[in-house]
Design an enzyme around this catalytic site. Sequence first.
Site, PDB file in Angstrom:
ATOM      1  CG  ASN A 210     -73.374 -13.588 -21.792  1.00 31.01           C
ATOM      2  OD1 ASN A 210     -73.629 -13.148 -20.675  1.00 31.01           O
ATOM      3  ND2 ASN A 210     -72.723 -14.716 -21.982  1.00 31.01           N
ATOM      4  CB  CYS A 215     -73.572 -18.319 -21.744  1.00 31.78           C
ATOM      5  SG  CYS A 215     -72.536 -18.904 -20.388  1.00 31.78           S
ATOM      6  CG  HIS A 455     -69.412 -20.034 -23.289  1.00 31.57           C
ATOM      7  ND1 HIS A 455     -70.165 -18.914 -22.975  1.00 31.57           N
ATOM      8  CD2 HIS A 455     -69.623 -20.275 -24.614  1.00 31.57           C
ATOM      9  CE1 HIS A 455     -70.788 -18.498 -24.064  1.00 31.57           C
ATOM     10  NE2 HIS A 455     -70.484 -19.304 -25.061  1.00 31.57           N
ATOM     11  CG  ASP A 472     -71.307 -19.135 -28.661  1.00 29.23           C
ATOM     12  OD1 ASP A 472     -71.534 -18.732 -27.508  1.00 29.23           O
ATOM     13  OD2 ASP A 472     -70.166 -19.249 -29.119  1.00 29.23           O
TER      14      ASP A 472
END
Length: 1096
Positions: A210, A215, A455, A472
Amino acid sequence: MNHVNGKEEEAMEISRDDALDKSNNTMANAVNGEVEEDGVEKKQEEEEMEEDDSKAEATFSYTVENISKLKESVLSPKCMVRNLPWKIMAMQRTTQHSGDKYNQKSLGFFLQCNAESESTSWSCNAAAELRIINQKKEGDDFVRKIQHLFYSKENDWGYSHFLPWSELLDPDKGFCKEDKVTLQVHVIADAPHGVSWDSKKHTGFVGLKNQGATCYMNSLLQTLFFTNKLRKAVYLMPTESDDPTKSVPLALQRVFYELQFSDTAVGTKKLTKSFGWETLDTFMQHDVQELCRVLLENMESKMKNTCVDSTIPKLFEGKMLSYIRCKHVEYCSQKEEAFYDIQLNVKGKKNVIESFKEYVTVESLDGDNKYDAGEHGLQEAEKGVIFKHLPPVLHLHLLRFMYDPASDANVKINDRYEFPERLNLEPFLEKKEKTPANYILHAILVHSGDNHGGHYVVYISPKGDGKYCKFDDDVVSKCTRQEALDRNFGGHDDDISVKHCTNAYMLVYIRESCKDDILCSVTEDDIPTSLKDRLAEERRLEAQKRQERKEAHLYMNVQVVTEDYFYGHQGTDLFDLEKANFRNFRVKKSATLKEFVEILAENLKYPVQQIRPWPFQARQNQTYRPTLLDLEADMHKTVQDLAEEGTWTVFVETLSPESTEKRLAHFDKDTDVLLFLKMYDPRTKSINYCGHAYVPIAAKGSELMPELNKRAGFSPDTPLILFEEVKPNMLEVLPSTDLPMEKMLEELMDGDIIVFQRDDPDLDQYELPTAKEYFRDLYYRVEITFCDKNVISDPGFTLELSQRMNYDQMANSVARYLNTDPYLLQFFKPQGYREGPGNAIRCTFEGSLKELLLYSKPRQPKKLYYQQLNIRINELENKRQFKCIYVNSRLKEEKELVLYPDKTGKVCDLLEEAKKQIDLVESRKLRLLEVIGCKIYSLQLEDMSLEMLNSPGTTRSLRIEEIPKDEVNMTEDETLIPVAHFHKEVFSTFGVPFLLIIKHNEKFSSVKDRIQKRLEIPDKEFEKYKFAVIVMGKVEYISDEDQDLKVNISQFIPHTMAGTGGNMQARPWLGLDHLNKTPKRSRVGTYLEKSIKIHN
């Protein structure tokens, strides 16, 4: 120690009367999120999930003995979950309540994570169930739940007062037996960030780093990467000749290749750089749906006319038919449209199927809403859409964000909305296709947060087999079906184990009949060899750069110049230090001079005996000249000892190719001096470099004359004038040539420069007759960049001018470059404190160019600004510039007018200037208004002096508009009133204010009708408007109930306020109170409002 206490504790507490029953407590009997009733599925999940330290969840217990004597906190043995140690922490806590005479004891019960780690960068999100086991067979456990982001400063979480101490020890409750209490924790943890989580080892895949707020992009890139057929096509895009910094296809190939073969998380900086994004773009979160469309469009355009042409539409393009079909006549209007995604409403819908049903719902056009069927007239009809073709890869965008009129803002819809793993869309097709429209779920993009940010993560089933991984950012982990689907339906606001506002935002389905083709295997053989070689070379060079950076402290940079650099140089010294294109050598600081000379010889292709280094040295008189290096004495010294701090600049003397010698001439450091020679030509006002010479310090100047004439191409007996170039703007004429060199030149040193020229009798005819005048002129020369003040970030053009120039000389130079009249240019000074033009420079300015540059930033390129004019500058300076906004009859701000009336003129002169730029349609008369804060402040009289307008420091803007016909000749009982828009607060005006004609004693309902007509507001919306008379900030609303209310014109006449001594005048205005539907500007600036763009 972190805990939930006070009001928070009350919110989380589960009362003992309602304590969870074992039989109903699904979480207590769940493994990996699956409810036990589905025994087969649970068993499969258990077998599939790794039973090692990296497992996602665990249940562990700890029995506290001698609980009644517990004083200090106690810790259980560790239980490894997600490679982190978790422990139960228990203690006795005492609290004295206000007003109580005794202390209340409680059990403190916490879950601790990674507490012994010294790292401060780790974090792990987890949900847990804290339980006290009931020792009685039929007794109920006491349970509470927590959800927390564990990190170094908050590495434990739980309850300071989990259960009163008296109840814990009460034998009837059953929690304590034989002075022992058993505590149990069931924890479900996400894969941690900032610790050594090996995504490749645990899942076979890697994540994406990131960059700050990327994201959303990372989630989309992973989704596209696992669309294997697309990945294959991306690899095949021809990029051999692409610019590596600007090519989006190459950057995408690089990211996909590294995702496939790297063992660690992959960076995306080169990709965002290829998009043309600045660093700030990567810290701005955008909409993943918008990026998906923009990126696919960019890829489709880059694939055109290549071997993978049409890949994008073949994968993602579907077709729908929009139609309007008349009920009573044979007439149908229809239009076929292509789509790459389908947007589905979430609000008020239970699942995807309900949204599709709404999407194809037929709307009846009847009553006042009949359809105009051309020759058939107005007809009752049906309006709708139907799908003609559904693509192999179906992107469903869920409309989670909607505009809420009540709050006048976008809000996120967090309602529960279900989506299946298998989706049958046959009912929504116009007719059956070759293969059934059955789809399987491939990816779920999930958003946590609200409309202000949050997020993104993505859950992907790489093989489309229902086995999911969670991506993630840089962390990838296996997950259960429940975690991927059920927990992302939304509507979990009451469930503490699910993050708030977490739900699916975009779904990717793959047509079952195309699954094997879309998710085909992609091997290294599918990647062109040329691409693999290019990426391998990139990695090799990057590894080399990393190694160089790692060893940078062991090396120093040496800048080498040869005599070629000196030819053509027209300035002081031997070359321009700032513009020189040095030959750079990276030399070990420990290398000896001998080794350095050998490196030079090898690179310059000369034998060692044919080169000699002369380091440059900055002298105290602001010159930069070569100096002696004692080769014999210093040969074994290191370059670090010989060089000055920082970069070392060296002139390398080489043997002339024309020489017949095999080595450079001997230089005696005691009796010889190194001189450099320049010849000045007054006819061309130029300097010619004539090489260098070893000259005995005892030799007379006359002995040097024949060599100078030879190098200049003059006859041997040509008379010459000799100068010493001492420093910038200082040339000294050398005295009698009968003197030895050491007396001719002041402080004779190696690196001194002799400038000579022919001693002609007619030198006075030249503009710069001698080298002395030439170097004085050179001293005052400066490079100035001229930028157009009306072009944002204009790079401008650069001219070399003399600082002694006056205004006319400068203007003529710029005009010649722009091929225009110098009197059609206006110049502006720079601002000393920031970029941009400052005050205008008058054409009568009597100073020099040097004075205009006083405010330039030090050590920055000199800048002046200009604009091209339509009138001559000497005329302009007798005029005054006014910037006005012209507003048309529909109250739309059309354009900015830049007007130049005479300084001593009146408002009528300004309006006459405006007429030259406006097409008048009604009364052909204009008026001038002053506007402050979206309210009309005053109507300016035509005979008012322009000097009264826009006094310095005011924030007033000027507006010009055409006078409507009905306002040209008003009667005595009519007047113009200012009208402005506001919402609730009268000081928060918005929109475009206007003037309205009203008549004494007319019905206010007719005034409202005129306002509605003027603003073109639909009836339904206009019903919500409220009307008020505002005087000095005081609001008096006009009642909607009194239909016969009449206008009292005296309410709107400006008047002097009582008690102000006549110094304050009230200006009444009519306010329209309604919702502001114009887009709000971001408080952070316009940067956040920019839509996503890929510039390359």
